[in-house]
Design a protein around this motif. Structure first.
Motif, PDB file in Angstrom:
ATOM      1  N   LEU A 162       8.876  10.457  32.948  1.00 14.76           N
ATOM      2  CA  LEU A 162       9.305  11.451  33.926  1.00 14.76           C
ATOM      3  C   LEU A 162       8.138  12.356  34.289  1.00 14.76           C
ATOM      4  O   LEU A 162       7.402  12.817  33.409  1.00 14.76           O
ATOM      5  N   PHE A 163       7.985  12.628  35.589  1.00 12.64           N
ATOM      6  CA  PHE A 163       6.879  13.446  36.084  1.00 12.64           C
ATOM      7  C   PHE A 163       7.418  14.546  36.999  1.00 12.64           C
ATOM      8  O   PHE A 163       8.460  14.391  37.632  1.00 12.64           O
ATOM      9  N   ALA A 164       6.676  15.638  37.072  1.00 14.20           N
ATOM     10  CA  ALA A 164       6.978  16.703  38.028  1.00 14.20           C
ATOM     11  C   ALA A 164       6.060  16.545  39.231  1.00 14.20           C
ATOM     12  O   ALA A 164       4.892  16.170  39.097  1.00 14.20           O
ATOM     13  N   HIS A 165       6.592  16.812  40.405  1.00 11.99           N
ATOM     14  CA  HIS A 165       5.798  16.751  41.638  1.00 11.99           C
ATOM     15  C   HIS A 165       5.987  18.055  42.388  1.00 11.99           C
ATOM     16  O   HIS A 165       7.121  18.491  42.623  1.00 11.99           O
ATOM     17  N   HIS A 166       4.876  18.670  42.758  1.00 14.08           N
ATOM     18  CA  HIS A 166       4.920  19.965  43.432  1.00 14.08           C
ATOM     19  C   HIS A 166       4.899  19.769  44.937  1.00 14.08           C
ATOM     20  O   HIS A 166       3.941  19.229  45.486  1.00 14.08           O
ATOM     21  N   GLY A 167       5.965  20.180  45.611  1.00 15.74           N
ATOM     22  CA  GLY A 167       6.015  20.080  47.068  1.00 15.74           C
ATOM     23  C   GLY A 167       5.226  21.197  47.724  1.00 15.74           C
ATOM     24  O   GLY A 167       4.490  21.944  47.055  1.00 15.74           O
ATOM     25  N   TYR A 168       5.418  21.350  49.038  1.00 16.06           N
ATOM     26  CA  TYR A 168       4.636  22.356  49.763  1.00 16.06           C
ATOM     27  C   TYR A 168       5.499  23.280  50.613  1.00 16.06           C
ATOM     28  O   TYR A 168       5.017  23.903  51.543  1.00 16.06           O
ATOM     29  N   GLY A 169       6.793  23.356  50.290  1.00 19.01           N
ATOM     30  CA  GLY A 169       7.627  24.371  50.906  1.00 19.01           C
ATOM     31  C   GLY A 169       8.287  23.994  52.211  1.00 19.01           C
ATOM     32  O   GLY A 169       8.830  24.859  52.887  1.00 19.01           O
ATOM     33  N   ALA A 170       8.269  22.734  52.619  1.00 15.32           N
ATOM     34  CA  ALA A 170       8.916  22.336  53.869  1.00 15.32           C
ATOM     35  C   ALA A 170      10.411  22.158  53.648  1.00 15.32           C
ATOM     36  O   ALA A 170      10.834  21.388  52.787  1.00 15.32           O
TER      37      ALA A 170
END
Length: 439
Positions: A162-170
């Protein structure tokens, strides 16, 4: 906090996000039992179905049914994705789950991977809450170190990473296929459906996507039993639900209640309408859900079916409370601006229509309204609804349609008199304060 809280229960300690604290609250018991007893995946999914759990991100689709769509016989990788891209105005529950109880989400995702035969998972976290992303990464590291993630989990032949992915607020990346596009490193724009993610998802492989709160509910269902979870709520609306209460209340915050609880009880828990003022309107499920006037919402229970019958949606459970001093034209102008700014531009009705909605509401609010503006707003909103690839178009049109439906007199007054119908006088600390309005 309600006595029926599950996800938010016991989160009043100093370090509730740590593995040790989660285990002390019964964490990972469900996972250990499932692995030790080699519970058949079909039995796990059946328990989810029995629980009546419906997706907590907005659509309310039955979770167990969704998990059953995953083709178990598919060769190769299958993916599990948690949608933590919480960008709906008024919604702030998922970030608190990740901030204070991240291991509940991790355990829920591991259980989902067991049930659906997934090899990898991703948690897509909203881009404007980086400290929450960091905390989730810390929780992942704890789980790996304890043998709860990775190869041969708890000494079994079951493996899941399992991994975390950081989005960019869209905001549009809260739509599941736009989220998948973003995960793949592309521009976050929705895909045409079908094919649906269960058949063609991340990297073209079968994928199941659920909301943060949905995954966090799974360990409690498998620990307590689906029937016990169902009985917390009501038929077709199983379990508890977290409501994010904001706006004109004395105690804004997250409240976990049984589905089917009267709205009046939630309002009382939140301290009631601030300063002793009267309730005017409530948006019950995040900014994209239709607004309800006070007389309708006060007779409602908080569950998917009752709110739908009243003409709105439970959605994400973001309850925005507006008191008698609220100018509904001003409120709609702000919402329309948000959807205009957040449209990804892929669909012409949404790209052009959201701009029309904002500009027309803006001119009404600023004293430049024209006699035909309400009909124009209805026409533009109607030409957006149901004509876009994703639901952002409907999310932009719905507030316009409902605000005009329930508070059309305020809009008409703005247009005719070039000023606000709501009195600019409010009471504060026993004295009158003048509130300036753009109009």
């Amino acid at each position: 906090m309600s006595a029926h809280a599950l996800i938010l229960a016991g989160l009043d300690g100093d370090r509730t996000w740590r593995l040790q604290d989660y285990v002390a609250r019964g964490g990972y018991e469900a996972l250990r039992r499932v692995i030790a007893e080699k519970t058949p995946p079909e039995a796990v999914i059946a328990e989810l179905k029995n629980s009546g759990l419906r997706g907590r991100g907005g659509a309310g689709f039955p979770t167990g049914l969704k998990w059953s769509f995953m083709p178990r016989a598919f060769p190769g990788d299958k993916y599990l994705v948690c949608n933590s891209d919480e960008g709906e105005p008024g919604t702030f529950k998922d970030r608190d789950i990740l901030r204070y109880n991240p291991h509940a989400v991790i355990e829920g995702m591991i259980l989902g991977a067991w049930a659906m035969g997934c090899t990898r998972g991703y948690n897509y976290i909203h881009g404007e809450i980086f400290e929450v992303y960091q905390r989730f990464e810390e929780a992942l590291a704890e789980a790996r170190a304890a043998g709860l993630l990775g190869q041969n989990i708890l000494g079994s032949d079951f493996s899941f990473e399992l991994f975390a992915h950081h989005g960019y607020g869209a905001y549009v990346c809260g739509e599941e296929t736009a989220l998948l596009e973003s995960l793949e490193g592309k521009k976050g724009q929705p895909r045409f459906k079908p094919p649906f993610p269960a058949a063609y998802g991340l990297y073209g492989k079968p994928t199941t996507i659920n909301n943060t709160e949905t995954f966090a509910s799974a360990p409690f269902i498998l620990r307590l039993g689906g029937q016990a979870f169902l009985e917390l709520g009501k038929p077709n609306n199983g379990g508890s639900k977290i409501f994010s209460v904001s706006g004109h209340v004395s105690r804004p915050g997250n409240y976990e209640l049984r589905l089917g609880t009267p709205f009046a009880e939630l309002l009382e828990m939140a301290g009631g309408v601030r300063a002793g003022r009267k309730l005017k309107a409530v948006i019950p499920g995040g900014s994209s859900s239709p607004v309800l006037p006070a007389d309708l919402i006060m007779d409602c229970t908080l569950d998917f079916d009752a709110i739908s019958k009243a003409g709105s949606m439970l959605g994400s459970g973001a309850v925005i409370v507006m008191d008698e001093t609220t100018c509904m034209v001003n409120a709609l102008e702000r919402l329309s601006y948000f959807y205009h700014e957040e449209s990804c531009g892929q669909c012409t009705p949404c790209r052009e229509g959201t701009g029309w909605l904002y500009r027309v509401v803006h001119r009404i609010e600023h004293g430049l309204g024209q006699p035909g503006d309400l009909d124009l707003l209805r026409s533009v909103a109607g030409n957006i609804s149901g004509r876009t690839v994703c639901a952002l178009g409907d999310a932009a049109a719905g507030p316009v349609q409902s605000f005009i439906k329930h508070f059309g007199d305020e809009f008409a007054y703005h247009i005719e008199h070039k000023k606000c119908l709501v009195s600019p006088m409010v009471q504060e600390a026993g004295r009158q304060i003048h509130v300036s309005r753009p109009c």
